[in-house]
Write a protein that holds these residues in place. Structure first.
Motif, mmCIF file in Angstrom:
data_model
loop_
_atom_site.group_PDB
_atom_site.id
_atom_site.type_symbol
_atom_site.label_atom_id
_atom_site.label_comp_id
_atom_site.label_asym_id
_atom_site.label_seq_id
_atom_site.Cartn_x
_atom_site.Cartn_y
_atom_site.Cartn_z
ATOM 1 N N ASP A 78 0.727 -1.198 -0.083
ATOM 2 C CA ASP A 78 0.051 -0.105 0.050
ATOM 3 C C ASP A 78 0.814 1.187 0.130
ATOM 4 N N ALA A 79 2.222 1.217 0.497
ATOM 5 C CA ALA A 79 2.985 2.284 0.537
ATOM 6 C C ALA A 79 3.478 2.857 -0.371
ATOM 7 N N TYR A 80 3.548 1.833 -1.704
ATOM 8 C CA TYR A 80 4.231 1.863 -2.813
ATOM 9 C C TYR A 80 3.143 1.673 -3.991
ATOM 10 N N PRO A 81 2.072 2.537 -4.166
ATOM 11 C CA PRO A 81 0.868 1.970 -5.065
ATOM 12 C C PRO A 81 1.394 2.087 -6.558
ATOM 13 N N GLU A 82 2.401 2.615 -6.944
ATOM 14 C CA GLU A 82 2.794 2.650 -8.267
ATOM 15 C C GLU A 82 3.183 1.482 -8.624
ATOM 16 N N ASN A 84 2.003 -1.365 -8.045
ATOM 17 C CA ASN A 84 0.975 -2.236 -8.327
ATOM 18 C C ASN A 84 1.017 -3.661 -7.812
ATOM 19 N N LEU A 85 1.524 -3.718 -6.323
ATOM 20 C CA LEU A 85 1.723 -5.200 -5.703
ATOM 21 C C LEU A 85 0.336 -5.522 -4.934
ATOM 22 N N ALA A 86 -0.561 -4.936 -5.056
ATOM 23 C CA ALA A 86 -2.008 -5.007 -4.598
ATOM 24 C C ALA A 86 -3.030 -4.539 -5.375
ATOM 25 N N PRO A 87 -4.286 -5.355 -5.407
ATOM 26 C CA PRO A 87 -5.312 -4.647 -6.251
ATOM 27 C C PRO A 87 -5.934 -3.703 -5.354
ATOM 28 N N ALA A 88 -6.890 -2.858 -6.172
ATOM 29 C CA ALA A 88 -7.418 -1.703 -5.642
ATOM 30 C C ALA A 88 -8.382 -2.034 -4.310
ATOM 31 N N PRO A 89 -8.204 -1.447 -3.319
ATOM 32 C CA PRO A 89 -8.937 -1.461 -2.335
ATOM 33 C C PRO A 89 -10.691 -1.640 -2.421
ATOM 34 N N GLY A 90 -11.448 -2.548 -2.033
ATOM 35 C CA GLY A 90 -12.720 -2.621 -2.311
ATOM 36 C C GLY A 90 -13.041 -3.563 -3.807
ATOM 37 N N SER A 91 -12.174 -3.682 -4.501
ATOM 38 C CA SER A 91 -12.502 -4.470 -5.880
ATOM 39 C C SER A 91 -12.394 -5.888 -5.444
ATOM 40 N N PRO A 92 -12.858 -6.682 -6.337
ATOM 41 C CA PRO A 92 -13.209 -8.003 -6.225
ATOM 42 C C PRO A 92 -11.748 -8.768 -6.091
ATOM 43 N N ARG A 94 -9.115 -7.559 -4.694
ATOM 44 C CA ARG A 94 -8.838 -7.494 -3.476
ATOM 45 C C ARG A 94 -9.232 -8.404 -2.234
ATOM 46 N N GLY A 95 -10.270 -8.946 -2.607
ATOM 47 C CA GLY A 95 -10.910 -9.921 -1.727
ATOM 48 C C GLY A 95 -9.874 -11.206 -1.910
ATOM 49 N N SER A 96 -9.741 -11.619 -3.344
ATOM 50 C CA SER A 96 -8.835 -12.752 -3.428
ATOM 51 C C SER A 96 -7.474 -12.435 -3.104
ATOM 52 N N TYR A 97 -6.992 -11.149 -3.130
ATOM 53 C CA TYR A 97 -5.797 -10.991 -2.749
ATOM 54 C C TYR A 97 -5.631 -11.232 -1.039
ATOM 55 N N TYR A 98 -6.656 -10.558 -0.200
ATOM 56 C CA TYR A 98 -6.519 -10.904 1.063
ATOM 57 C C TYR A 98 -6.568 -12.406 1.497
ATOM 58 N N ARG A 99 -7.263 -13.037 0.675
ATOM 59 C CA ARG A 99 -7.618 -14.447 0.990
ATOM 60 C C ARG A 99 -6.200 -15.244 0.758
ATOM 61 N N TRP A 100 -5.703 -15.178 -0.080
ATOM 62 C CA TRP A 100 -4.276 -15.803 -0.355
ATOM 63 C C TRP A 100 -3.184 -15.091 0.749
ATOM 64 N N LEU A 101 -3.000 -13.778 0.800
ATOM 65 C CA LEU A 101 -2.210 -13.269 1.765
ATOM 66 C C LEU A 101 -2.229 -13.807 3.155
ATOM 67 N N PHE A 102 -3.485 -14.121 3.523
ATOM 68 C CA PHE A 102 -3.903 -14.393 5.014
ATOM 69 C C PHE A 102 -3.963 -16.105 4.874
ATOM 70 N N PHE A 103 -4.035 -16.613 3.913
ATOM 71 C CA PHE A 103 -3.968 -18.005 3.912
ATOM 72 C C PHE A 103 -2.614 -18.886 4.349
ATOM 73 N N VAL A 104 -1.457 -18.148 3.678
ATOM 74 C CA VAL A 104 -0.269 -18.523 4.049
ATOM 75 C C VAL A 104 0.272 -18.594 5.728
#
Ligand code: GSH
Length: 203
Positions: A78-82, A84-92, A94-104
């Motif tokens: 989030d600190a280096y948005p340029e 593109n290492l995370a999908p936009a907050p609120g986008s679908p 972002r949901g998948s991103y959180y899912r796998w980030l927390f899954f590990v």
């Protein structure tokens, strides 16, 4: 701008995952080497910033302390948005991103540790443990990666940094099915070609 960061680091640890992420982000940072001791005591340098005595620990320019690999990766993305290492907050995505980030951290790591350190014990009951079972975790990871280059969208995100590093370590520890899986090995090989991975993990 996030300014200059400090990463408390030991190359034989999960800190390499945070290091890889800082390299992906092109962050401005210093590594603070933390010594691991055989006698059960901890390097006072790490205890001064993290009472858990664990690396990675990231210290931001204003002194804020961020611990836990997924928290560090999410903050850096989030600190280096340029980058593109995370999908936009609120986008679908972002949901998948959180899912796998927390899954590990909540499924893959404990399942691997249970499997590697309790080899002679009965597996913990599937219904009680958050990771279900080691085989369910590996099936799920393979299913998520089948036919895809990355976990989310068409490029590398912080979720891939965490999953890739976890699977890479899992293979080094000879976690069952990790070295044998073409899907997983193809994914690790793709990630290992990244210059940021090589700078952090290569030495
Ligand atoms: N939950 C932590 C785990 C960190 C951790 O266990 N770090 C280990 C190395 S991989 C450590 O610092 N061990 C040294 C010690 O406990 O003295 C995270 O996700 O960052």
């Amino acid at each position: 701008m996030p300014g200059r960061l400090k990463l408390y680091h030991n190359p034989q640890s999960r800190a390499v995952t945070a290091h890889w992420m800082l390299e992906e982000a092109g962050a401005d940072y210093d590594l603070v080497p933390v010594e691991f001791r055989e006698d059960g005591t901890r390097d006072p340098k790490i205890l001064a910033v993290n009472p858990m005595g664990k690396v990675p620990t990231l210290v931001l320019e204003d002194g804020t302390v961020v611990t836990e690999v997924p928290a560090i990766l999410a903050w850096v993305a989030d600190a280096y948005p340029e980058k593109n290492l995370a999908p936009a907050p609120g986008s679908p995505e972002r949901g998948s991103y959180y899912r796998w980030l927390f899954f590990v951290g909540s499924c893959f790591e404990p399942a691997l540790i249970e499997r590697m350190m309790r080899q002679d014990a009965e597996p913990l009951p599937k219904m009680m443990v958050g990771w279900s079972s080691y085989d369910d975790v590996i099936d799920t990871v393979e299913g998520a990666l089948k036919g895809r280059e990355f976990l989310v969208g068409d490029h590398c995100t912080a979720a891939d940094v965490y999953m890739g590093a976890g699977l890479w370590w899992g293979g080094m520890f000879k976690g069952p099915r990790i070295l044998e899986s073409e899907i997983i090995q193809g994914y690790i090989a793709r990630l290992a070609e990244r210059p940021a991975f090589q700078r952090a993990m290569g030495g």
